[in-house]
Every structure is written in C-alpha cells, then in structure tokens.
Design a protein around this motif. Structure first.
Motif, short mmCIF file in Angstrom:
data_model
loop_
_atom_site.label_atom_id
_atom_site.label_comp_id
_atom_site.label_asym_id
_atom_site.label_seq_id
_atom_site.Cartn_x
_atom_site.Cartn_y
_atom_site.Cartn_z
N GLU A 6 0.83 -1.19 0.00
CA GLU A 6 0.00 0.00 0.00
C GLU A 6 0.88 1.25 0.00
O GLU A 6 1.96 1.25 0.61
N TRP A 36 -10.60 -1.85 0.75
CA TRP A 36 -9.74 -1.05 1.61
C TRP A 36 -10.32 -1.08 3.02
O TRP A 36 -11.54 -0.99 3.21
N TYR A 37 -9.44 -1.21 3.99
CA TYR A 37 -9.78 -1.21 5.41
C TYR A 37 -8.99 -0.11 6.09
O TYR A 37 -7.99 0.37 5.55
N ARG A 38 -9.41 0.25 7.30
CA ARG A 38 -8.61 1.19 8.08
C ARG A 38 -8.67 0.81 9.55
O ARG A 38 -9.64 0.23 10.01
N ARG A 45 -10.03 -3.15 12.98
CA ARG A 45 -9.90 -2.82 11.58
C ARG A 45 -11.28 -2.85 10.93
O ARG A 45 -12.00 -3.83 11.06
N VAL A 48 -13.75 -0.21 4.73
CA VAL A 48 -14.14 1.14 4.32
C VAL A 48 -14.84 1.12 2.96
O VAL A 48 -15.85 1.80 2.77
N ASP A 89 -11.01 10.49 9.69
CA ASP A 89 -10.49 9.56 8.70
C ASP A 89 -9.05 9.14 9.01
O ASP A 89 -8.49 8.26 8.34
N TYR A 93 -4.34 2.63 6.62
CA TYR A 93 -5.20 2.03 5.60
C TYR A 93 -4.53 0.81 4.99
O TYR A 93 -3.34 0.85 4.66
N TYR A 94 -5.31 -0.27 4.84
CA TYR A 94 -4.83 -1.53 4.31
C TYR A 94 -5.74 -1.99 3.16
O TYR A 94 -6.91 -1.65 3.12
N CYS A 95 -5.19 -2.82 2.28
CA CYS A 95 -6.02 -3.43 1.25
C CYS A 95 -5.95 -4.95 1.40
O CYS A 95 -5.02 -5.50 2.01
N GLY A 116 0.43 -1.40 5.37
CA GLY A 116 -0.52 -0.31 5.36
C GLY A 116 0.14 1.02 5.01
O GLY A 116 1.36 1.12 4.86
#
Length: 123
Positions: A6, A36-38, A45, A48, A89, A93-95, A116
């Motif tokens: 990421e 996508w996660y955060r 987690r 998103v 926000d 952030y992760y995918c 992330g």
C-alpha cells in the motif's frame, strides 16, 4: 499468501485529498473482490470500501460521497480516492482481497496483511 504493498498516505488538512494505491498482482487478481480497510490505534480494523470482480462498489456510510474505490486488473492494483478528508479519517489504511464480497468481512481473505499506509488529517 500474496503480500500487498500500500502507498499514497500522508498528512493533510481537513478538506484535502489523497489517493491510495495497492499493488498485489497475481494471475487470479481479476477474479477477486477487493477492499480497503482502516484501523486507528486501539480500534478494530474496519472495512471502508469494496469492489467486486464486476466493478460493483460499496462504502462505509461515513465515507459515502467522499471516497471512491477503483481497480486496474491489468496492473493488479486497487485504488482509493479520498476527497473531503476529515480528522476522523485518520488511520492506517490496508487493502486485501477475497473470493467474494462477503468474505471481505468474514474471511478467509486471499492475502496477508501488508504494512498499510498512514493517513493523518488535521483540523
């Protein structure tokens, strides 16, 4: 498991924009649902935004109208355009990917978690 990379995070003021990128590749990339996660310190987690293999998108209520998820199967990449950023926000952030939209929430997921990318929004 494949490890995504990421990038694109940073520090911005409220109202600003960032574009996150996630590159994972893989021959089966185009068949996976992506998301996508955060995660903020001390919190779980959260998913998103997600995009299915046919391009259908879904968003967490708090980001609807501000974030846009997209994918490029040829490049093995997924993106998150974030506009109108708010201090809430702020997160890492992760995918990730899964065989279906449901499994993006429940698991099992297709990839390991990457490092992330940090997004910090100041008021």
């Amino acid at each position: 498991q494949r490890l995504p990379v990421e990038s694109g995070g940073g520090s911005v003021q409220a109202g600003g924009s960032l574009r996150l990128s996630c590159v994972a590749g893989g021959a089966t990339f185009r068949f996976n649902a992506m998301a996508w996660y955060r995660q903020s310190p001390g919190k779980q987690r959260d998913l998103v935004a997600s995009i299915s293999s046919d391009g259908t998108t879904n968003y967490k209520d708090s980001v609807k109208g501000r974030f846009t998820i997209s994918r490029d199967n040829a490049k093995g990449a997924v993106y998150l355009q974030m506009n109108g950023l708010k201090p809430e926000d702020t997160a890492t952030y992760y995918c990730n990917a899964a065989s279906s939209i449901v499994r993006l929430q429940t698991g099992p997921r297709s990839w390991s978690w990457g490092q992330g990318t940090q997004v910090t929004v100041s008021s």
